[in-house]
Design a protein around this motif. Structure first.
Motif, short mmCIF file in Angstrom:
data_model
loop_
_atom_site.label_atom_id
_atom_site.label_comp_id
_atom_site.label_asym_id
_atom_site.label_seq_id
_atom_site.Cartn_x
_atom_site.Cartn_y
_atom_site.Cartn_z
N LEU A 1 8.95 7.22 -2.63
CA LEU A 1 8.68 6.05 -3.52
C LEU A 1 9.81 4.76 -2.95
N CYS A 2 10.78 5.68 -3.34
CA CYS A 2 12.37 4.79 -2.98
C CYS A 2 12.46 4.06 -1.99
N LEU A 3 11.81 5.21 -0.45
CA LEU A 3 11.92 3.80 0.82
C LEU A 3 10.90 2.82 0.94
N SER A 4 9.99 2.66 0.49
CA SER A 4 8.62 2.22 0.22
C SER A 4 9.23 0.81 -0.60
N LEU A 5 9.95 0.96 -2.14
CA LEU A 5 10.11 0.60 -2.70
C LEU A 5 11.20 -0.42 -2.21
N ILE B 1 10.07 15.44 -2.09
CA ILE B 1 9.53 14.14 -1.00
C ILE B 1 8.99 12.67 -1.43
N LEU B 2 8.06 12.96 -1.83
CA LEU B 2 7.15 10.95 -2.53
C LEU B 2 8.08 10.96 -2.95
N VAL C 1 0.71 -1.35 -0.45
CA VAL C 1 -0.15 0.10 0.19
C VAL C 1 1.18 1.40 -0.20
N PRO C 2 1.48 1.41 0.61
CA PRO C 2 2.80 2.64 0.55
C PRO C 2 3.68 3.07 -0.57
N LEU C 3 3.87 2.09 -1.13
CA LEU C 3 4.40 1.54 -2.54
C LEU C 3 3.55 2.31 -3.43
#
Length: 681
Positions: A63-67, A58-59, A37-39
């Motif tokens: 995205l990289c963090l959630s990936l 920031i988005l 869901v975060p991704l």
């Protein structure tokens, strides 16, 4: 930072790594919606937001963090392998050989499709067995084998926050480890053993036949990646001198093999005008170096570190083919992204961390100072051959010095965190030994392997033996210097993360704001200096206790075996000697005082009748009865079984207790009995 817009991409693997690290630090496994869901949310936000706005940046970071988080979670679900539930005795079991790692006296064999004598599947994944070499020659003719062995689930960490064999086994697809006392081939097996394992065994045997035992085992480690035959004293010497990285096949070794192939082939093609004037010999050489590096990776066992090193080397060679700059931070970032997506678990190991730390710092230094250095040594004009040769030698020496210094500084925090050790004279040892390894040992070993089908070349073996002996000689010289190695260091994970992020901030940006990265580095150093190491470490079965005395020396009491790794990580002196003056021991146990706390260590049950009447901390290898009113804190056999090894930090009258379970949590790979209680369901 707006002026460094071309550097923004370099933060992609950093945020991915933060997401991957977050996954591994969680106390429990996230659900599939929590991973995806975060991704999807960040993807939707980016689709409707300008990329170069603050919100867009920031988005993208999110995205990289959630990936990274999702990649780690999906990898755990897809490739994770459950361990066996308990120790098993297998008689006349069968299995299929997947991998062989040859040693001097024993060989590590990885088997799949394990079935007992009733043809029932025993393990969900593979089993790693130690097998005597006397069985190997006959067994490898077929892939299908029958064996008798005792196997057990992968061991938990030895200390809280330490190396986690269970997590590694989960991601490597290993359900059990053990020792086989019978190992025979079944001649109706489905297929013969894959050729690469035959080649690895033949190469290892050829080195052992052509070279003395001491240097042959190091040659085997450098070619087929098997280090179990190396003498323990040589391993300790190389580690204490800062040369242990030479034994682990990594980017240095695969880069040397690919580089030698590239430069030799390019030079040979340049001697042939008909080809040199018509074809791009640089690209031809790169095309040939790529499969050579791939074959070397297979010879080294195809482990995760060698796969990572091959990916990095392959990206460099592909950049040559695409007429792009071969070595840059952008290519380092692409390599990191590829590894974090394909093998996220690699992030947790010292190999990934130390390799990328060294490569990132070296490449960053040469990106900023490389052109200036080259101009100093190769000014405009037409120097003579002698002048060019002299400048090349001086440049090689300077680059070796700078690279070694940069790599040593970059990897020091990770060595202190994972191994509790730092080689003070590592720079000197590497300056002396790395040129010998790069320009003598590795070329000789490569030539030896290439000429092996035509017979062993004794001159080449002698040259490799000479080079390895000199490396060992330099290592012994360095370790003989005063305070050559600092053992028992403790660098908290938070300090490692702060140093890493601060250093990356300093290396990636080009504007003066980069120097803000020194702040987290300074805070991490201050945190490390002020942090207190545990006063007691209790082994998971209670067989030994490591105790830190007032003078910071560490010793152990008890009857259990303390591994060499733990001795160096905790800086435990040899022998089961008391390390405090007020210790009293007998066959039943020990009593001593640490700070203001009285501590009892009950080795046998009868000691509890006295220990239960005393206040303080009671540590017992036996179950402690409920009617034990005296001690303030009790750690008995069931606590150790339920929560794993314990660490106790004493500060005045307070006691801070941490366990392996506190660090592992209730994850898929951790099978703590505590996780089966109602509170953790």
């Amino acid at each position: 930072m707006l002026n460094d817009r071309d550097q923004w991409f370099l933060w992609t693997p950093v945020f991915m790594a933060l997401g991957t690290g977050t996954f591994f630090l969680l106390p429990s496994d996230p659900t599939l919606p929590e991973m995806l869901v975060p991704l999807m949310t960040f993807c939707a936000g980016i689709a409707v937001t300008p990329r170069h706005s603050v919100r867009g940046i920031i988005l993208i970071a999110g995205l990289c963090l959630s990936l990274g988080f999702a990649a780690a979670g999906l990898s755990s679900r897809i490739s994770g392998t459950s361990p066996i539930e308990r120790d098993l005795l297998l008689i006349n079991a069968t299995g299929l050989i997947n991998r062989i790692q040859p040693g001097q006296k024993t060989t590590r064999v990885r088997l799949s499709n394990i079935r007992n004598d009733r043809q029932q599947i025993v393990a969900a994944g593979d089993v790693d067995l130690i097998v005597s070499n006397k069985f190997i020659d006959s067994a490898i003719r077929y892939r299908h084998v029958m064996f008798s062995a005792r196997i057990k689930p992968p061991d938990p960490p030895e200390i809280p926050g330490g190396y986690d064999p269970q997590r590694r086994a989960w991601f490597d697809g290993i359900s059990a480890t053990g020792f086989a006392w019978r190992f025979d081939a079944i001649d109706d097996g489905p297929a013969p053993l894959i050729d690469i394992d035959r080649v690895r065994l033949r190469i290892a045997g050829a080195f052992r036949s052509a070279m003395p035992e001491r240097t042959a085992e190091i040659a085997v480690a450098l070619t087929v990646g098997e280090r179990r035959g190396i003498r323990q004293e040589d391993i300790h010497t190389l580690r204490d001198s800062g040369l242990a990285h030479l034994l682990a096949i990594s980017g240095l070794h695969i880069g040397l093999v690919a580089g030698m192939t590239f430069f030799v082939l390019r030079a040979l093609l340049a001697l042939w005008p008909a080809i040199a004037l018509r074809y791009p010999i640089k690209k031809l050489a790169a095309s040939a170096a790529l499969p050579v590096a791939f074959l070397y990776m297979l010879l080294a066992g195809g482990t995760i570190p060698t796969q990572r090193a091959f990916i990095m080397t392959a990206i460099v060679l592909l950049a040559v083919l695409a007429d792009r700059r071969a070595i840059s931070l952008r290519l380092v970032a692409i390599s990191a992204i590829a590894i974090l997506l394909t093998t996220p678990y690699a992030l947790t190991g010292p190999s990934f961390q130390m390799s990328f730390a060294a490569v990132t710092v070296i490449v960053a230094v040469y990106e900023q100072a490389g052109d200036k250095i080259r101009l100093q040594f190769y000014p405009e004009g037409d120097p003579s051959v002698l002048q060019r040769t002299g400048r090349w030698l001086i440049l090689t020496l300077c680059t070796t010095l700078v690279s070694t210094l940069a790599a040593g500084i970059a990897t020091a925090p990770f060595a202190a965190h994972h191994f509790g050790q730092f080689a003070l004279y590592g720079l000197l040892a590497n300056i002396l030994a790395v040129p010998v390894a790069a320009y003598i040992v590795m070329p000789a070993l490569l030539l030896f392997v290439l000429l092996l089908p035509f017979g062993t070349i004794s001159v080449i073996a002698s040259l490799a033996d000479w080079g390895i002996e000199h490396i060992l000689g330099w290592a012994e010289f360095v370790t003989g210097l005063p305070n050559a190695s600092l053992d028992g260091l403790s660098l908290p994970l938070t300090s490692v993360i702060a140093i890493s992020l601060g250093s990356l901030w300093l290396l990636i940006w080009r504007q003066p704001i980069r120097f803000a990265g020194l702040l987290p580095v300074g805070l991490a150093i201050a945190l490390t200096i002020t942090s207190k190491q545990p006063d007691l470490i209790i082994e998971r079965t209670g067989k030994w206790i490591a105790l830190r005395s007032a003078d910071e020396s560490v010793g152990n009491i008890g009857e259990g075996y303390v591994s060499n790794f733990m001795r160096h990580k905790l800086d435990i002196g040899l022998g089961h000697q008391p390390v405090v003056s007020n210790m009293r021991c007998d066959v039943l146990g020990c009593r001593f005082q640490a700070g203001s706390h009285d501590i009892a260590y009950a080795i046998r049950g009868p000691a509890l009748s006295e220990d239960c009447r005393q206040r303080g901390i009671l540590i017992s290898r036996e179950p402690v009865p409920r009617n034990c009113p005296g001690p303030d804190i009790i750690i008995d056999r069931f606590d150790l079984w339920r929560y794993g090894a314990h660490a106790i930090t004493l500060s005045g009258d307070s006691v801070n207790l941490t366990t392996v379970h506190d660090y592992q949590g209730c994850r898929a790979w951790s099978r703590h009995p505590a996780c089966r209680s109602p509170d953790n369901q």
